[in-house]
Scaffold this motif. Sequence first.
Motif, PDB file in Angstrom:
ATOM      1  N   GLU A 105       0.825  -1.204   0.000  1.00  0.00           N
ATOM      2  CA  GLU A 105       0.000   0.000   0.000  1.00  0.00           C
ATOM      3  C   GLU A 105       0.863   1.260   0.000  1.00  0.00           C
ATOM      4  OE1 GLU A 105      -3.423   2.298   2.662  1.00  0.00           O
ATOM      5  OE2 GLU A 105      -2.704   0.317   3.283  1.00  0.00           O
ATOM      6  N   ALA A 106       1.906   1.284   0.821  1.00  0.00           N
ATOM      7  CA  ALA A 106       2.772   2.466   0.888  1.00  0.00           C
ATOM      8  C   ALA A 106       3.440   2.738  -0.454  1.00  0.00           C
ATOM      9  CB  ALA A 106       3.823   2.282   1.977  1.00  0.00           C
ATOM     10  N   ALA A 107       3.912   1.688  -1.104  1.00  0.00           N
ATOM     11  CA  ALA A 107       4.571   1.859  -2.404  1.00  0.00           C
ATOM     12  C   ALA A 107       3.630   2.495  -3.420  1.00  0.00           C
ATOM     13  CB  ALA A 107       5.078   0.520  -2.917  1.00  0.00           C
ATOM     14  N   HIS A 108       2.332   2.196  -3.309  1.00  0.00           N
ATOM     15  CA  HIS A 108       1.344   2.774  -4.212  1.00  0.00           C
ATOM     16  C   HIS A 108       0.969   4.204  -3.830  1.00  0.00           C
ATOM     17  CE1 HIS A 108       0.732  -1.406  -5.564  1.00  0.00           C
ATOM     18  NE2 HIS A 108       0.178  -0.875  -6.638  1.00  0.00           N
ATOM     19  N   VAL A 109       0.600   4.412  -2.562  1.00  0.00           N
ATOM     20  CA  VAL A 109       0.030   5.718  -2.204  1.00  0.00           C
ATOM     21  C   VAL A 109       1.057   6.839  -2.257  1.00  0.00           C
ATOM     22  CG1 VAL A 109      -1.826   4.713  -0.835  1.00  0.00           C
ATOM     23  CG2 VAL A 109       0.318   5.349   0.300  1.00  0.00           C
ATOM     24  N   MET A 110       2.347   6.499  -2.089  1.00  0.00           N
ATOM     25  CA  MET A 110       3.348   7.566  -2.205  1.00  0.00           C
ATOM     26  C   MET A 110       3.694   7.851  -3.670  1.00  0.00           C
ATOM     27  SD  MET A 110       6.831   5.721  -0.837  1.00  0.00           S
ATOM     28  CE  MET A 110       7.713   4.438  -1.758  1.00  0.00           C
ATOM     29  N   GLY A 111       3.093   7.092  -4.578  1.00  0.00           N
ATOM     30  CA  GLY A 111       3.382   7.268  -5.991  1.00  0.00           C
ATOM     31  C   GLY A 111       3.041   8.629  -6.552  1.00  0.00           C
ATOM     32  N   ALA A 161      -4.060   9.520  -2.600  1.00  0.00           N
ATOM     33  CA  ALA A 161      -3.932   8.176  -3.168  1.00  0.00           C
ATOM     34  C   ALA A 161      -4.724   8.071  -4.465  1.00  0.00           C
ATOM     35  CB  ALA A 161      -4.419   7.137  -2.163  1.00  0.00           C
ATOM     36  N   GLY A 162      -4.114   7.484  -5.476  1.00  0.00           N
ATOM     37  CA  GLY A 162      -4.789   7.262  -6.747  1.00  0.00           C
ATOM     38  C   GLY A 162      -4.822   8.448  -7.685  1.00  0.00           C
ATOM     39  N   ARG A 163      -4.212   9.566  -7.304  1.00  0.00           N
ATOM     40  CA  ARG A 163      -4.280  10.769  -8.151  1.00  0.00           C
ATOM     41  C   ARG A 163      -3.127  10.773  -9.166  1.00  0.00           C
ATOM     42  NH1 ARG A 163      -5.598  16.249  -5.250  1.00  0.00           N
ATOM     43  NH2 ARG A 163      -6.083  16.708  -7.436  1.00  0.00           N
ATOM     44  N   TRP A 164      -3.026   9.694  -9.926  1.00  0.00           N
ATOM     45  CA  TRP A 164      -1.947   9.537 -10.900  1.00  0.00           C
ATOM     46  C   TRP A 164      -2.063  10.547 -12.028  1.00  0.00           C
ATOM     47  CZ3 TRP A 164       1.802   6.551  -9.244  1.00  0.00           C
ATOM     48  CH2 TRP A 164       1.513   5.522  -8.330  1.00  0.00           C
ATOM     49  N   HIS A 217       7.479  -8.937  -8.452  1.00  0.00           N
ATOM     50  CA  HIS A 217       8.286  -9.956  -9.132  1.00  0.00           C
ATOM     51  C   HIS A 217       8.985 -10.846  -8.115  1.00  0.00           C
ATOM     52  CE1 HIS A 217       8.002  -9.267 -13.353  1.00  0.00           C
ATOM     53  NE2 HIS A 217       8.506  -8.053 -13.345  1.00  0.00           N
ATOM     54  N   GLY A 218       8.383 -11.040  -6.958  1.00  0.00           N
ATOM     55  CA  GLY A 218       9.087 -11.646  -5.842  1.00  0.00           C
ATOM     56  C   GLY A 218       9.662 -10.550  -4.968  1.00  0.00           C
ATOM     57  N   TYR A 219       9.758  -9.382  -5.522  1.00  0.00           N
ATOM     58  CA  TYR A 219      10.095  -8.109  -4.874  1.00  0.00           C
ATOM     59  C   TYR A 219       9.134  -7.085  -5.466  1.00  0.00           C
ATOM     60  CZ  TYR A 219      12.508  -7.853  -9.352  1.00  0.00           C
ATOM     61  OH  TYR A 219      12.794  -7.892 -10.687  1.00  0.00           O
ATOM     62  N   LEU A 220       9.159  -5.874  -4.983  1.00  0.00           N
ATOM     63  CA  LEU A 220       8.295  -4.825  -5.497  1.00  0.00           C
ATOM     64  C   LEU A 220       9.092  -3.925  -6.428  1.00  0.00           C
ATOM     65  CD1 LEU A 220       6.344  -3.798  -2.254  1.00  0.00           C
ATOM     66  CD2 LEU A 220       5.854  -5.643  -3.886  1.00  0.00           C
ATOM     67  N   GLU A 221       8.657  -3.846  -7.661  1.00  0.00           N
ATOM     68  CA  GLU A 221       9.307  -3.004  -8.669  1.00  0.00           C
ATOM     69  C   GLU A 221       8.489  -1.717  -8.799  1.00  0.00           C
ATOM     70  OE1 GLU A 221      11.059  -4.340 -12.799  1.00  0.00           O
ATOM     71  OE2 GLU A 221       8.944  -3.808 -13.024  1.00  0.00           O
ATOM     72  N   ILE A 222       9.027  -0.622  -8.265  1.00  0.00           N
ATOM     73  CA  ILE A 222       8.358   0.680  -8.288  1.00  0.00           C
ATOM     74  C   ILE A 222       8.709   1.361  -9.604  1.00  0.00           C
ATOM     75  CG2 ILE A 222       8.286   2.936  -7.161  1.00  0.00           C
ATOM     76  CD1 ILE A 222       8.844   1.416  -4.507  1.00  0.00           C
ATOM     77  N   ARG A 223       7.693   1.585 -10.449  1.00  0.00           N
ATOM     78  CA  ARG A 223       7.927   1.902 -11.851  1.00  0.00           C
ATOM     79  C   ARG A 223       7.461   3.297 -12.268  1.00  0.00           C
ATOM     80  NH1 ARG A 223       8.392  -2.287 -15.270  1.00  0.00           N
ATOM     81  NH2 ARG A 223       7.164  -1.204 -16.844  1.00  0.00           N
ATOM     82  N   TYR A 224       6.962   4.115 -11.355  1.00  0.00           N
ATOM     83  CA  TYR A 224       6.279   5.336 -11.776  1.00  0.00           C
ATOM     84  C   TYR A 224       7.172   6.554 -11.942  1.00  0.00           C
ATOM     85  CZ  TYR A 224       5.778   5.050  -6.619  1.00  0.00           C
ATOM     86  OH  TYR A 224       5.979   4.853  -5.280  1.00  0.00           O
ATOM     87  N   LEU A 225       8.443   6.488 -11.577  1.00  0.00           N
ATOM     88  CA  LEU A 225       9.297   7.673 -11.645  1.00  0.00           C
ATOM     89  C   LEU A 225       9.897   7.865 -13.034  1.00  0.00           C
ATOM     90  CD1 LEU A 225      11.236   7.415  -8.259  1.00  0.00           C
ATOM     91  CD2 LEU A 225       9.209   8.780  -8.781  1.00  0.00           C
ATOM     92  N   ASP A 226       9.926   9.116 -13.477  1.00  0.00           N
ATOM     93  CA  ASP A 226      10.630   9.453 -14.715  1.00  0.00           C
ATOM     94  C   ASP A 226      12.122   9.177 -14.547  1.00  0.00           C
ATOM     95  OD1 ASP A 226       8.305  10.351 -15.880  1.00  0.00           O
ATOM     96  OD2 ASP A 226       8.830  12.485 -15.803  1.00  0.00           O
ATOM     97  N   ALA A 227      12.786   8.790 -15.633  1.00  0.00           N
ATOM     98  CA  ALA A 227      14.251   8.688 -15.621  1.00  0.00           C
ATOM     99  C   ALA A 227      14.837  10.047 -15.250  1.00  0.00           C
ATOM    100  CB  ALA A 227      14.762   8.250 -16.988  1.00  0.00           C
ATOM    101  N   GLN A 228      15.894  10.022 -14.472  1.00  0.00           N
ATOM    102  CA  GLN A 228      16.583  11.246 -14.070  1.00  0.00           C
ATOM    103  C   GLN A 228      17.870  11.388 -14.886  1.00  0.00           C
ATOM    104  OE1 GLN A 228      14.974  13.263 -11.468  1.00  0.00           O
ATOM    105  NE2 GLN A 228      13.460  11.805 -12.265  1.00  0.00           N
ATOM    106  N   PRO A 229      18.454  12.574 -14.950  1.00  0.00           N
ATOM    107  CA  PRO A 229      19.757  12.703 -15.615  1.00  0.00           C
ATOM    108  C   PRO A 229      20.739  11.697 -15.028  1.00  0.00           C
ATOM    109  CG  PRO A 229      18.861  14.860 -15.105  1.00  0.00           C
ATOM    110  CD  PRO A 229      17.948  13.865 -14.443  1.00  0.00           C
TER     111      PRO A 229
END
Length: 420
Positions: free
Chosen positions: A199-205, A360-363, A316-328
Amino acid sequence: MTAVHDFPEKSGSASNLTARVLSDRAAGEAYVASVCFKHGPPRLLGVELEFTVHHTEDPARPLDPDVLATALGPHTPRTLRPDSPATPLPAGSPVSLEPGCQVEISALPQASLPDLHAAVSADLSHLVSLLARHGLVLGESGIDAHRPPRRALRTPRYAAMERRFEPIGEGGITMMCSTAGLQICVDTGEADQVAARWEAAHVMGPPLLAAFANSRVHAGRDTGLESARWLAVLETEPVRTRSAEPGPDPAADWGRRMMDTPLMVLPRGERPWDAPDGLTFADWIDGRGAAGVLRRPTAEDLDYHLTTMFTPVRPHGYLEIRYLDAQPPGEWLAPVALVWALLARPSTVDEVRRLCAPVAGRWVEAATRGLADDAIAAVAGKLVELGVAELPATGLPAATITEITESVRTRVNGSRSQER
């Protein structure tokens, strides 16, 4: 923690396990739960860095895959050169490519943030040097600021994906060929912690997405969006990209979702990989509809199906947090350290859930307006302060912690000041 893009080679008992035919839906759901949510103390941390690649003298020039392959040499993925040895970078990170030849390095998981920083820095420096020798440079944002999307990899998977997404709109081809993300991989945690960490990994997204959004300009045009990258992901195929609804049993929820998600592609050797329209994995197991002419699916087929999800957080057996833009290239550590800090202790995880509940959910709002959204900006500021307080426990040098602290505070405070 490397993302799997093709069937891995297996042998022995592992091969026997994944070759097992799935008897019914319940067996499929149980398998998903067992492989996607592994329990244990949260010890390891990994990161996957994606970048667009450009010709240095003209970043708007279409990337020449032959030049990229020459630059990468023995590190070239087999999706571009089938006869390549595909040697990992010196600190162990494998190199992979996205459909538009965005380059990705997937760091081996490490037991500490300093170890991860050292390994990634070494491999990233080596990659930058290889590319520079052949007139290439890494992009510095989450979307190609200079070129429209164009598929460069000629694999059956990506060809089928392009055909599938094309009728939906521009989001799919943009996501495939123009975007680059920063993916942070953390352990799921002990059994009694999984639901809270999930839940934390999602809501802080949404607040973190807004804080690190940098993909406003695409193909030479100001899109007016703070993260055009994440909007492209959301517009790809909703069944594949929508956020999970946090609940008390995320493993069971994910298992059911995987059964009800249509196949995106169906690997068939030299034949086109297009999946029958609307065929879910549960349909395939039960032999319904078009599945009646297919062989029965195995656990290996289900493993592959799992790789076709593009959700904000992917297990994937771990949590892959995917929502961040690539950084320089030199700025990836700050968001990784912040995420590590926010998930460091159960009490911090609980505070993340409390702080972020209002947004939460305001993607869409986070990707569209970023920190110009007052509610998201307010939560982002509190989230940064919560994470900053935990940074000394990362083991990073004091000077590095100070630099990260100033960087993330400037992001949330400076952006709000500019809006006013």
